[in-house]
Write a protein that holds these residues in place. Structure first.
Motif, PDB file in Angstrom:
ATOM      1  N   THR A  34       0.834  -1.204   0.000  1.00 56.97           N
ATOM      2  CA  THR A  34       0.000   0.000   0.000  1.00 56.97           C
ATOM      3  C   THR A  34       0.862   1.245   0.000  1.00 56.97           C
ATOM      4  OG1 THR A  34      -1.742  -1.174   1.218  1.00 56.97           O
ATOM      5  CG2 THR A  34      -1.828   1.235   1.231  1.00 56.97           C
ATOM      6  N   GLU A  35       1.913   1.230   0.795  1.00 52.44           N
ATOM      7  CA  GLU A  35       2.806   2.382   0.855  1.00 52.44           C
ATOM      8  C   GLU A  35       3.505   2.602  -0.487  1.00 52.44           C
ATOM      9  OE1 GLU A  35       3.959   5.731   2.501  1.00 52.44           O
ATOM     10  OE2 GLU A  35       2.689   4.261   3.506  1.00 52.44           O
ATOM     11  N   ALA A  36       3.908   1.517  -1.121  1.00 53.90           N
ATOM     12  CA  ALA A  36       4.544   1.636  -2.438  1.00 53.90           C
ATOM     13  C   ALA A  36       3.576   2.216  -3.459  1.00 53.90           C
ATOM     14  CB  ALA A  36       5.045   0.272  -2.902  1.00 53.90           C
ATOM     15  N   LEU A  37       2.320   1.753  -3.411  1.00 55.66           N
ATOM     16  CA  LEU A  37       1.318   2.222  -4.362  1.00 55.66           C
ATOM     17  C   LEU A  37       1.069   3.717  -4.215  1.00 55.66           C
ATOM     18  CD1 LEU A  37      -0.862   1.535  -6.504  1.00 55.66           C
ATOM     19  CD2 LEU A  37      -2.434   1.117  -4.592  1.00 55.66           C
ATOM     20  N   LEU A  38       0.974   4.183  -2.979  1.00 52.93           N
ATOM     21  CA  LEU A  38       0.617   5.575  -2.740  1.00 52.93           C
ATOM     22  C   LEU A  38       1.816   6.518  -2.782  1.00 52.93           C
ATOM     23  CD1 LEU A  38      -2.054   5.162   0.096  1.00 52.93           C
ATOM     24  CD2 LEU A  38      -2.427   5.551  -2.351  1.00 52.93           C
ATOM     25  N   SER A  39       3.006   5.982  -2.536  1.00 48.51           N
ATOM     26  CA  SER A  39       4.191   6.844  -2.517  1.00 48.51           C
ATOM     27  C   SER A  39       5.008   6.739  -3.800  1.00 48.51           C
ATOM     28  CB  SER A  39       5.087   6.493  -1.329  1.00 48.51           C
ATOM     29  OG  SER A  39       5.696   5.223  -1.505  1.00 48.51           O
ATOM     30  N   GLY A  40       4.835   5.648  -4.535  1.00 45.88           N
ATOM     31  CA  GLY A  40       5.640   5.424  -5.725  1.00 45.88           C
ATOM     32  C   GLY A  40       7.081   5.074  -5.417  1.00 45.88           C
ATOM     33  N   SER A  41       7.343   4.587  -4.190  1.00 49.53           N
ATOM     34  CA  SER A  41       8.711   4.319  -3.762  1.00 49.53           C
ATOM     35  C   SER A  41       9.311   3.111  -4.492  1.00 49.53           C
ATOM     36  CB  SER A  41       8.752   4.074  -2.251  1.00 49.53           C
ATOM     37  OG  SER A  41      10.012   3.573  -1.862  1.00 49.53           O
ATOM     38  N   PRO A  42      10.357   3.309  -5.285  1.00 45.37           N
ATOM     39  CA  PRO A  42      11.006   2.155  -5.934  1.00 45.37           C
ATOM     40  C   PRO A  42      11.753   1.287  -4.931  1.00 45.37           C
ATOM     41  CG  PRO A  42      12.215   4.172  -6.403  1.00 45.37           C
ATOM     42  CD  PRO A  42      10.969   4.593  -5.686  1.00 45.37           C
ATOM     43  N   GLU A  43      12.185   1.891  -3.820  1.00 42.85           N
ATOM     44  CA  GLU A  43      12.910   1.115  -2.813  1.00 42.85           C
ATOM     45  C   GLU A  43      11.999   0.048  -2.194  1.00 42.85           C
ATOM     46  OE1 GLU A  43      12.794   4.428  -2.875  1.00 42.85           O
ATOM     47  OE2 GLU A  43      14.854   4.971  -3.418  1.00 42.85           O
ATOM     48  N   ILE A  44      10.761   0.438  -1.889  1.00 37.08           N
ATOM     49  CA  ILE A  44       9.833  -0.537  -1.306  1.00 37.08           C
ATOM     50  C   ILE A  44       9.531  -1.636  -2.304  1.00 37.08           C
ATOM     51  CG2 ILE A  44       7.529  -0.883  -0.348  1.00 37.08           C
ATOM     52  CD1 ILE A  44       7.611   1.977   0.685  1.00 37.08           C
ATOM     53  N   LEU A  45       9.323  -1.262  -3.551  1.00 44.24           N
ATOM     54  CA  LEU A  45       9.046  -2.261  -4.583  1.00 44.24           C
ATOM     55  C   LEU A  45      10.206  -3.239  -4.714  1.00 44.24           C
ATOM     56  CD1 LEU A  45       7.209  -3.324  -6.785  1.00 44.24           C
ATOM     57  CD2 LEU A  45       8.213  -1.650  -8.360  1.00 44.24           C
ATOM     58  N   ALA A  46      11.431  -2.740  -4.625  1.00 45.41           N
ATOM     59  CA  ALA A  46      12.601  -3.618  -4.712  1.00 45.41           C
ATOM     60  C   ALA A  46      12.639  -4.590  -3.532  1.00 45.41           C
ATOM     61  CB  ALA A  46      13.877  -2.786  -4.765  1.00 45.41           C
ATOM     62  N   GLN A  47      12.302  -4.092  -2.332  1.00 44.45           N
ATOM     63  CA  GLN A  47      12.260  -4.966  -1.154  1.00 44.45           C
ATOM     64  C   GLN A  47      11.225  -6.071  -1.328  1.00 44.45           C
ATOM     65  OE1 GLN A  47      11.492  -2.455   2.231  1.00 44.45           O
ATOM     66  NE2 GLN A  47      13.317  -1.207   1.895  1.00 44.45           N
TER      67      GLN A  47
END
Length: 215
Positions: A34-47
């Motif tokens: 959810t955080e990745a979706l709303l923030s667009g964070s590539p770091e979270i997606l990589a994790q």
């Protein structure tokens, strides 16, 4: 207790530890999606992608161990019930983590500015509800809680209501069509995650010995 029985029980304990590990990773990763979706964070997606690889490696190990014990030990009663349930729950967890990856990966197709505050709020609510359901499903498995499925049905209905509200908001015209499509797909993934949590709790009911004759 004979030595073969001790060895069998050690194998069951090993399987159980790995299953709980899968549950724990699901409960930890869902809010990150959810955080990745709303923030667009590539770091979270990589994790999350790293975790997906770990789950893809772990779940076939569990399936192999469970199938081997059924073949070699010819278990009966509660032991057989447990191993059959494992063979059905583990693939469902793996598919559920695929849904987590689907949610998180949609961040690459939008930015936070594309999402009105109400849309973000509804998405966050869906994520929170789904995360809570998976944590409760994890507890249900660990505690062999035969009543959990009934309690989660109401939460599943809440997710359905949030899904309907989000789709209506996206269809109102305040969001660009490509963004609305991506968010609709993400919302559907949350809906499916909730359904998987309920289904797993129903399998716990079977595991606890009060369910139907087949898992």
């Amino acid at each position: 207790m004979t030595e073969p029985r001790r060895e069998f029980e050690r194998s069951l304990e090993s399987i159980e530890a790995k299953v709980i590990e899968l549950f724990a990773m699901m409960a930890e990763d869902l809010p990150k999606a959810t955080e990745a979706l709303l923030s667009g964070s590539p770091e979270i997606l990589a994790q999350l992608a790293e975790r997906e690889s770990a789950i893809d490696a772990l779940y076939p190990q569990i399936e192999e161990l469970a199938a081997r014990e059924i073949l070699l030990q010819a278990p009966v009663a509660s032991d057989l019930r447990y191993l059959l349930t494992v063979l059905r729950v583990v693939p469902e967890i793996e598919r559920s983590h695929d849904l987590i990856m689907s949610i998180a990966s949609r961040a690459g197709h939008l930015v936070a500015q594309d999402l009105p505050g109400r849309v973000q709020g509804l998405v966050r609510l869906m994520g929170d509800r789904a995360t809570s359901m998976w944590r409760r499903a994890t507890d249900a498995w660990y505690q062999r809680d035969r009543e959990a499925a009934g309690r989660l049905v109401r939460s599943d209905e809440e997710i359905d209501d949030l899904y309907s509200s989000l789709v209506a908001e996206l269809a109102s015209g305040g969001v660009r069509i490509p963004v609305a499509m991506e968010m609709t797909l993400a919302a559907h993934s949350y809906e499916r995650l909730a359904a998987h949590a309920v289904n797993i709790c129903r399998r716990v009911t079977y595991l606890a010995g009060t369910g139907p004759s087949t898992p």
